[in-house]
Design a protein around this motif. Structure first.
Motif, mmCIF file in Angstrom:
data_model
loop_
_atom_site.group_PDB
_atom_site.id
_atom_site.type_symbol
_atom_site.label_atom_id
_atom_site.label_comp_id
_atom_site.label_asym_id
_atom_site.label_seq_id
_atom_site.Cartn_x
_atom_site.Cartn_y
_atom_site.Cartn_z
ATOM 1 N N ASP A 50 -20.789 -21.406 -74.130
ATOM 2 C CA ASP A 50 -21.569 -21.163 -75.759
ATOM 3 C C ASP A 50 -21.437 -21.757 -76.895
ATOM 4 O OD1 ASP A 50 -19.145 -23.058 -75.467
ATOM 5 O OD2 ASP A 50 -17.668 -22.147 -77.153
ATOM 6 N N PHE A 51 -22.830 -22.572 -75.774
ATOM 7 C CA PHE A 51 -23.869 -23.530 -76.359
ATOM 8 C C PHE A 51 -23.911 -23.564 -77.544
ATOM 9 C CE2 PHE A 51 -27.503 -25.541 -77.492
ATOM 10 C CZ PHE A 51 -27.024 -27.155 -76.908
ATOM 11 N N ASP A 52 -24.920 -22.578 -77.988
ATOM 12 C CA ASP A 52 -25.195 -21.859 -79.393
ATOM 13 C C ASP A 52 -24.419 -22.186 -80.283
ATOM 14 O OD1 ASP A 52 -27.276 -21.083 -78.148
ATOM 15 O OD2 ASP A 52 -27.244 -18.879 -77.507
ATOM 16 N N THR A 53 -23.410 -21.257 -80.015
ATOM 17 C CA THR A 53 -22.504 -21.441 -81.311
ATOM 18 C C THR A 53 -21.618 -22.828 -81.588
ATOM 19 O OG1 THR A 53 -20.890 -20.716 -79.801
ATOM 20 C CG2 THR A 53 -22.189 -18.949 -81.227
ATOM 21 N N ALA A 81 -24.335 -14.102 -84.757
ATOM 22 C CA ALA A 81 -23.276 -15.180 -83.665
ATOM 23 C C ALA A 81 -23.637 -16.526 -84.787
ATOM 24 C CB ALA A 81 -23.427 -15.270 -82.679
ATOM 25 N N VAL A 82 -24.630 -17.323 -84.767
ATOM 26 C CA VAL A 82 -25.098 -18.430 -85.043
ATOM 27 C C VAL A 82 -25.284 -18.283 -86.581
ATOM 28 C CG1 VAL A 82 -27.223 -20.715 -85.647
ATOM 29 C CG2 VAL A 82 -26.177 -19.522 -82.693
ATOM 30 N N GLY A 83 -25.279 -17.919 -86.787
ATOM 31 C CA GLY A 83 -25.598 -17.545 -88.587
ATOM 32 C C GLY A 83 -24.782 -17.234 -88.993
ATOM 33 N N ALA A 84 -23.189 -17.260 -88.750
ATOM 34 C CA ALA A 84 -22.130 -17.128 -89.009
ATOM 35 C C ALA A 84 -21.544 -18.569 -88.928
ATOM 36 C CB ALA A 84 -21.550 -15.878 -88.099
ATOM 37 N N ILE A 125 -31.962 -24.346 -81.000
ATOM 38 C CA ILE A 125 -31.573 -23.023 -81.309
ATOM 39 C C ILE A 125 -31.939 -22.023 -82.170
ATOM 40 C CG2 ILE A 125 -28.896 -21.764 -81.697
ATOM 41 C CD1 ILE A 125 -27.792 -24.328 -80.854
ATOM 42 N N ALA A 126 -32.480 -22.486 -83.311
ATOM 43 C CA ALA A 126 -32.816 -21.297 -83.988
ATOM 44 C C ALA A 126 -33.888 -21.167 -83.780
ATOM 45 C CB ALA A 126 -33.498 -22.415 -85.617
ATOM 46 N N ASP A 175 -15.852 -17.123 -88.032
ATOM 47 C CA ASP A 175 -16.405 -17.344 -85.979
ATOM 48 C C ASP A 175 -16.844 -15.935 -85.869
ATOM 49 O OD1 ASP A 175 -15.866 -16.934 -83.625
ATOM 50 O OD2 ASP A 175 -13.958 -17.943 -83.880
ATOM 51 N N TRP A 176 -18.181 -15.408 -85.693
ATOM 52 C CA TRP A 176 -18.740 -14.394 -84.753
ATOM 53 C C TRP A 176 -18.419 -14.566 -82.999
ATOM 54 C CZ3 TRP A 176 -21.877 -11.190 -89.304
ATOM 55 C CH2 TRP A 176 -20.884 -10.974 -90.018
ATOM 56 N N ASP A 177 -18.792 -15.773 -83.029
ATOM 57 C CA ASP A 177 -18.768 -16.306 -81.191
ATOM 58 C C ASP A 177 -19.038 -15.116 -80.259
ATOM 59 O OD1 ASP A 177 -18.630 -18.606 -82.815
ATOM 60 O OD2 ASP A 177 -17.611 -18.954 -81.631
#
Length: 384
Positions: A132-135, A200-203, A147-148, A209-211
């Motif tokens: 889950d590095f991105d989130t 997921a990142v935007g959330a 990430i973006a 939490d949309w991980d």
């Protein structure tokens, strides 16, 4: 999602990449071959280094927590760029246009890769995150930009490839059209991967939490896209590679009746040895050579009057000119073989000073063989 899917993709992709390397070493300046090899290698690398056990091992070997993140992102950029380069070379065009597009593509993705590593170096990622590095680092300065950047760059390339493939799909046919259809499906699945990651990142940016979209939903889309992209890029290349041997083998097979009739009339003095492993092209050339030798032997026995009568009768019966000519040649050949067998001492051949005019017009060997086959001709002997 289990990492088995990633390693299965590596298992199937690695042999394809290795099979391309010898050809690349022989023709290092072939842009199409370079693009195919680069795409295969980078695709396999993405799936291998994106698997959780590999991520942990790379982080351990480098001694840098989460070093796998910019590495995998960079490989994904290289894979996207390779796909665009392959499509550029597939489409063709003027050498200047291809070189300009290639330089633009390589420069853009190289700049993105450099930016990814620079942003990672500027950021702070002390806690190792294998899935889950991105989130997890969505709020970390510089890392969130990294990430973006990778998500937006990959989404842009996926949209470009989907648009190009759909547009080109209307202009082509055959195996290339089928390959492009597979590519469209594969890139749509890849776009679904990007959208899940972005959501997921935007959330996370908005405190939601949309991980699960990033860790559970997105990876199957990536694995699902792999076979469609492999078929899309590989099918046209495989068909094009096999088309020549298939044509040779098909012609060799269709010449069978004619080879059986005239191929054994003259002993073949050739240094070409036919083995079970001989290429279809070698077999076709050998068979055609034997047929032409047989035709030369039969030349003094050709009855051109019979040929003319048979041709006229076939036209009168409604046959096309091409079919009538093949039937006429077949009838003349059958009569010539019978005359040759009735002349065991070859008196006609030895007394013949000049070959008859008109015998050289026999060129549609496959058509003659087809006529012989329709007539139910059965002969002894034959050639390889």
């Amino acid at each position: 999602m289990s990492d088995t899917g990633f390693y299965v993709a590596v298992l199937f992709g690695a042999p394809a990449g290795l099979l391309r390397l010898p050809g690349l070493l022989r023709n290092p300046h072939d842009p199409l071959l370079r693009s195919v090899t680069a795409l295969l290698v980078t695709t396999v690398a993405v799936f291998f280094f994106a698997a959780t056990p590999t991520i942990a091992r790379v982080n351990e070997l480098t001694g840098v927590a989460n070093f796998s993140a910019p590495l995998v992102y960079s490989l994904l950029m290289a894979c996207s760029g390779s796909g665009i380069l392959l499509l550029i070379n597939w489409r063709g065009g003027s050498p200047q246009r291809i070189r300009r597009a290639t330089r633009w593509c390589v420069g853009w993705y190289a700049a993105v890769i450099v930016a990814l590593f620079a942003l990672f170096h500027l950021g702070d990622t002390p806690d190792e995150r294998l899935r889950d590095f991105d989130t997890h680092y969505a709020h970390t300065p510089y890392v969130r930009e990294m990430i973006a950047l990778y998500l937006l760059a990959h989404t842009a390339s996926t949209l470009i490839m989907t648009s190009l493939c759909r547009r080109w799909l209307r202009e082509v046919s055959g195996e290339l059209r089928v390959g492009l259809a597979f590519l469209v499906v594969g890139y749509v699945l890849g776009l679904s991967f990007d959208l899940c990651k972005l959501a997921a990142v935007g959330a996370r940016w908005y405190g939601v939490d949309w991980d699960v979209l990033s860790t559970g939903v997105a990876p199957p889309f990536a694995v699902g896209a792999a076979p469609f992209l492999a078929l899309g890029f590989g099918l046209p290349l495989v068909v094009q590679r096999l088309r020549g041997p298939w044509r040779d083998w098909s012609r060799h097979r269709r010449l069978g009746p004619l080879a059986g009739l005239v191929g054994s009339l003259t002993p073949t003095a050739t240094t070409v040895r036919i083995t079970p492993l001989s290429a279809p092209g070698v077999r076709r050339l050998r068979r055609e050579s034997c047929i032409h030798d047989g035709l030369l032997t039969l030349d003094p026995y050709f009855d051109l009057t019979l040929r003319s009568r048979t041709f006229a009768a076939a036209l009168a019966a409604g046959a096309t000119a091409e079919s009538a000519a093949a039937d006429a040649d077949a009838a003349m050949l059958l009569a010539a073989v019978a005359a040759l067998r009735a002349d065991p001492e070859r008196r006609v051949i030895t007394s013949s000073r000049v070959l008859q005019e008109g015998a050289g017009d026999i060129s549609d060997l496959v058509g003659i063989a087809r006529s012989l086959s329709r007539a139910g001709t059965r002969t002894e002997g034959g050639t390889s």
